[in-house]
Design a protein around this motif. Structure first.
Motif, PDB file in Angstrom:
ATOM      1  N   GLN A  59       0.807  -1.218   0.000  1.00  0.00           N
ATOM      2  CA  GLN A  59       0.000   0.000   0.000  1.00  0.00           C
ATOM      3  C   GLN A  59       0.843   1.273   0.000  1.00  0.00           C
ATOM      4  OE1 GLN A  59      -3.177   0.301  -0.562  1.00  0.00           O
ATOM      5  NE2 GLN A  59      -3.141   2.538  -0.351  1.00  0.00           N
ATOM      6  N   PRO A  60       1.827   1.448   0.917  1.00  0.00           N
ATOM      7  CA  PRO A  60       2.638   2.668   0.860  1.00  0.00           C
ATOM      8  C   PRO A  60       3.475   2.776  -0.405  1.00  0.00           C
ATOM      9  CG  PRO A  60       3.531   1.141   2.490  1.00  0.00           C
ATOM     10  CD  PRO A  60       2.185   0.616   2.084  1.00  0.00           C
ATOM     11  N   VAL A  61       3.847   1.639  -0.979  1.00  0.00           N
ATOM     12  CA  VAL A  61       4.574   1.673  -2.247  1.00  0.00           C
ATOM     13  C   VAL A  61       3.660   2.185  -3.353  1.00  0.00           C
ATOM     14  CG1 VAL A  61       5.684   0.264  -4.035  1.00  0.00           C
ATOM     15  CG2 VAL A  61       6.185  -0.158  -1.615  1.00  0.00           C
ATOM     16  N   ARG A  62       2.424   1.686  -3.373  1.00  0.00           N
ATOM     17  CA  ARG A  62       1.454   2.141  -4.380  1.00  0.00           C
ATOM     18  C   ARG A  62       1.210   3.639  -4.244  1.00  0.00           C
ATOM     19  NH1 ARG A  62      -2.347  -1.053  -3.077  1.00  0.00           N
ATOM     20  NH2 ARG A  62      -1.678  -2.719  -4.491  1.00  0.00           N
ATOM     21  N   GLU A  63       1.056   4.113  -3.001  1.00  0.00           N
ATOM     22  CA  GLU A  63       0.835   5.538  -2.767  1.00  0.00           C
ATOM     23  C   GLU A  63       2.060   6.357  -3.179  1.00  0.00           C
ATOM     24  OE1 GLU A  63      -0.066   5.663   1.355  1.00  0.00           O
ATOM     25  OE2 GLU A  63      -2.145   5.002   1.117  1.00  0.00           O
ATOM     26  N   ALA A  64       3.241   5.838  -2.895  1.00  0.00           N
ATOM     27  CA  ALA A  64       4.475   6.539  -3.268  1.00  0.00           C
ATOM     28  C   ALA A  64       4.608   6.650  -4.785  1.00  0.00           C
ATOM     29  CB  ALA A  64       5.683   5.807  -2.694  1.00  0.00           C
ATOM     30  N   LEU A  65       4.280   5.580  -5.495  1.00  0.00           N
ATOM     31  CA  LEU A  65       4.379   5.610  -6.952  1.00  0.00           C
ATOM     32  C   LEU A  65       3.387   6.607  -7.546  1.00  0.00           C
ATOM     33  CD1 LEU A  65       4.844   1.814  -7.778  1.00  0.00           C
ATOM     34  CD2 LEU A  65       6.583   3.608  -7.726  1.00  0.00           C
ATOM     35  N   GLN A  66       2.214   6.711  -6.953  1.00  0.00           N
ATOM     36  CA  GLN A  66       1.238   7.702  -7.414  1.00  0.00           C
ATOM     37  C   GLN A  66       1.791   9.113  -7.238  1.00  0.00           C
ATOM     38  OE1 GLN A  66      -1.669   7.426  -8.908  1.00  0.00           O
ATOM     39  NE2 GLN A  66      -2.087   5.226  -8.743  1.00  0.00           N
ATOM     40  N   ARG A  67       2.397   9.371  -6.088  1.00  0.00           N
ATOM     41  CA  ARG A  67       2.962  10.702  -5.838  1.00  0.00           C
ATOM     42  C   ARG A  67       4.150  10.972  -6.760  1.00  0.00           C
ATOM     43  NH1 ARG A  67       4.459  13.531  -0.043  1.00  0.00           N
ATOM     44  NH2 ARG A  67       5.328  15.442  -0.938  1.00  0.00           N
ATOM     45  N   VAL A  74       8.006   9.163 -12.177  1.00  0.00           N
ATOM     46  CA  VAL A  74       7.516   7.842 -12.575  1.00  0.00           C
ATOM     47  C   VAL A  74       6.402   8.003 -13.603  1.00  0.00           C
ATOM     48  CG1 VAL A  74       6.183   5.846 -11.737  1.00  0.00           C
ATOM     49  CG2 VAL A  74       8.145   6.682 -10.413  1.00  0.00           C
ATOM     50  N   ASP A  75       6.378   7.108 -14.577  1.00  0.00           N
ATOM     51  CA  ASP A  75       5.297   7.061 -15.560  1.00  0.00           C
ATOM     52  C   ASP A  75       4.386   5.881 -15.221  1.00  0.00           C
ATOM     53  OD1 ASP A  75       6.416   9.179 -16.987  1.00  0.00           O
ATOM     54  OD2 ASP A  75       7.650   7.832 -18.210  1.00  0.00           O
ATOM     55  N   LEU A  76       3.074   6.116 -15.168  1.00  0.00           N
ATOM     56  CA  LEU A  76       2.103   5.052 -14.951  1.00  0.00           C
ATOM     57  C   LEU A  76       1.428   4.742 -16.280  1.00  0.00           C
ATOM     58  CD1 LEU A  76       0.461   6.177 -11.573  1.00  0.00           C
ATOM     59  CD2 LEU A  76       2.322   4.552 -11.928  1.00  0.00           C
ATOM     60  N   ARG A  77       1.592   3.517 -16.746  1.00  0.00           N
ATOM     61  CA  ARG A  77       1.051   3.114 -18.046  1.00  0.00           C
ATOM     62  C   ARG A  77      -0.094   2.133 -17.831  1.00  0.00           C
ATOM     63  NH1 ARG A  77       6.997   1.839 -20.700  1.00  0.00           N
ATOM     64  NH2 ARG A  77       7.909   3.912 -20.245  1.00  0.00           N
ATOM     65  N   PRO A  78      -1.274   2.439 -18.369  1.00  0.00           N
ATOM     66  CA  PRO A  78      -2.431   1.559 -18.191  1.00  0.00           C
ATOM     67  C   PRO A  78      -2.121   0.123 -18.607  1.00  0.00           C
ATOM     68  CG  PRO A  78      -3.079   3.625 -19.214  1.00  0.00           C
ATOM     69  CD  PRO A  78      -1.578   3.628 -19.174  1.00  0.00           C
ATOM     70  N   ALA A  79      -2.501  -0.802 -17.736  1.00  0.00           N
ATOM     71  CA  ALA A  79      -2.352  -2.247 -17.961  1.00  0.00           C
ATOM     72  C   ALA A  79      -0.892  -2.717 -17.952  1.00  0.00           C
ATOM     73  CB  ALA A  79      -3.006  -2.667 -19.283  1.00  0.00           C
ATOM     74  N   HIS A  85      10.603   7.327 -15.057  1.00  0.00           N
ATOM     75  CA  HIS A  85      10.487   8.292 -16.154  1.00  0.00           C
ATOM     76  C   HIS A  85      11.825   8.474 -16.866  1.00  0.00           C
ATOM     77  CE1 HIS A  85       9.086  11.734 -18.430  1.00  0.00           C
ATOM     78  NE2 HIS A  85      10.086  12.465 -17.965  1.00  0.00           N
ATOM     79  N   THR A  86      11.766   8.584 -18.172  1.00  0.00           N
ATOM     80  CA  THR A  86      12.958   8.894 -18.970  1.00  0.00           C
ATOM     81  C   THR A  86      12.881  10.362 -19.361  1.00  0.00           C
ATOM     82  OG1 THR A  86      13.068   6.649 -19.865  1.00  0.00           O
ATOM     83  CG2 THR A  86      14.261   8.365 -21.056  1.00  0.00           C
ATOM     84  N   PRO A  87      13.780  11.204 -18.807  1.00  0.00           N
ATOM     85  CA  PRO A  87      13.713  12.641 -19.114  1.00  0.00           C
ATOM     86  C   PRO A  87      13.864  12.904 -20.606  1.00  0.00           C
ATOM     87  CG  PRO A  87      15.219  12.214 -17.291  1.00  0.00           C
ATOM     88  CD  PRO A  87      14.888  10.885 -17.900  1.00  0.00           C
ATOM     89  N   THR A  88      13.084  13.813 -21.120  1.00  0.00           N
ATOM     90  CA  THR A  88      13.213  14.195 -22.521  1.00  0.00           C
ATOM     91  C   THR A  88      14.243  15.326 -22.629  1.00  0.00           C
ATOM     92  OG1 THR A  88      11.526  15.926 -22.420  1.00  0.00           O
ATOM     93  CG2 THR A  88      10.778  13.670 -22.858  1.00  0.00           C
ATOM     94  N   PRO A  89      14.853  15.499 -23.803  1.00  0.00           N
ATOM     95  CA  PRO A  89      15.788  16.607 -23.982  1.00  0.00           C
ATOM     96  C   PRO A  89      15.160  17.969 -23.652  1.00  0.00           C
ATOM     97  CG  PRO A  89      16.004  15.055 -25.782  1.00  0.00           C
ATOM     98  CD  PRO A  89      14.805  14.622 -24.983  1.00  0.00           C
ATOM     99  N   LYS A  90      13.885  18.130 -23.977  1.00  0.00           N
ATOM    100  CA  LYS A  90      13.204  19.402 -23.703  1.00  0.00           C
ATOM    101  C   LYS A  90      13.085  19.637 -22.198  1.00  0.00           C
ATOM    102  CE  LYS A  90       9.047  22.028 -24.972  1.00  0.00           C
ATOM    103  NZ  LYS A  90       8.580  22.404 -23.629  1.00  0.00           N
ATOM    104  N   GLU A  91      12.732  18.591 -21.453  1.00  0.00           N
ATOM    105  CA  GLU A  91      12.629  18.721 -19.998  1.00  0.00           C
ATOM    106  C   GLU A  91      13.962  19.124 -19.388  1.00  0.00           C
ATOM    107  OE1 GLU A  91       9.207  15.271 -19.238  1.00  0.00           O
ATOM    108  OE2 GLU A  91      11.315  14.869 -18.843  1.00  0.00           O
TER     109      GLU A  91
END
Length: 229
Positions: A59-67, A74-79, A85-91
């Motif tokens: 549960q705290p891991v799930r909450e941490a990933l959401q934050r 972190v990127d959350l991808r459906p399914a 997260h992979t930083p983009t050059p623009k970022e």
């Protein structure tokens, strides 16, 4: 009747203890793992594995990933789940550009406010960084670099600017780690010249040197991104 405007003296209370919530502690640990490279960009983050590694429930891991998703770590991808997260050059360009402007001003103010004691601390941090370079200690270079820049910020005495730089500091360390070795001795030579200028009280030159220093870091990051893309 007692005067309603009269306040009765109140007895002193013990300060409230505010322990860090478990989800915050887990969030901090996972973000540190991302910054230091233990978790790589694009890596799949499995809740059960992280929970076992950290000795907590899912549960705290799930909450941490959401934050961490909300904060851009972190990127959350459906399914599919969570991924670093992979930083983009623009970022990276936007972040390092903002950092360059803020740190140039902090260096200018640090020179104006410099004292023998604060400059001595800069030289101690410089020595720590040079030792890390000599040992090819990547983590040591990143930590010493962050500490030196933080001390210059503290010397500036500008609390608002400290808050603004604090918002990007951890992400800057994340971006700096892959190029710490590439910057190597050159970065610490630049630091040495910067410290000498701050010690002399020349604010304008200190600001210019810091701007050039951070722009070199930005350029090397861009070059690395081009070669790895």
């Amino acid at each position: 009747m007692p005067d309603s405007t009269t306040r009765r003296p109140r007895s002193a209370r013990q300060p409230l203890e505010r322990p860090v919530p478990l989800r915050q502690a887990v969030t901090d640990v996972i973000s540190d793992m991302i910054i230091n490279g233990e978790l790589q960009p694009g890596e799949h983050l499995v809740e059960q594995e992280l929970a076992a590694q950290l000795g907590v429930s899912r549960q705290p891991v799930r909450e941490a990933l959401q934050r961490l998703h909300a904060e851009g770590w972190v990127d959350l991808r459906p399914a599919l789940g969570a991924f670093v997260h992979t930083p983009t050059p623009k970022e990276a360009d936007e972040l390092l550009g903002a950092r360059s402007l803020l740190e140039a001003e902090s260096a200018r103010l640090a020179a104006v406010n410099a004292t023998p004691e604060t400059v001595e601390q800069l030289w101690k941090l410089q020595a720590t960084g040079e030792q890390a370079v000599a040992k090819d200690d990547e983590a040591g270079m990143v930590a010493a670099n962050a500490a030196l820049h933080q001390h210059i910020l503290t010397m500036s005495g500008n609390k608002i600017m400290a808050e603004l730089i604090g918002m990007v500091d951890r992400r800057v360390r994340w971006y700096y780690r892959p190029i710490a070795r590439a910057r190597g001795k050159e970065a610490w030579d630049e630091h040495r010249e910067l410290i000498e200028t701050i010690a002399s009280g020349n604010g304008r030159k200190a600001g210019d040197l810091m701007r050039k220093h951070t722009e070199r870091t930005r350029k090397i990051y861009e070059q690395r991104a081009e070669t790895t893309s």
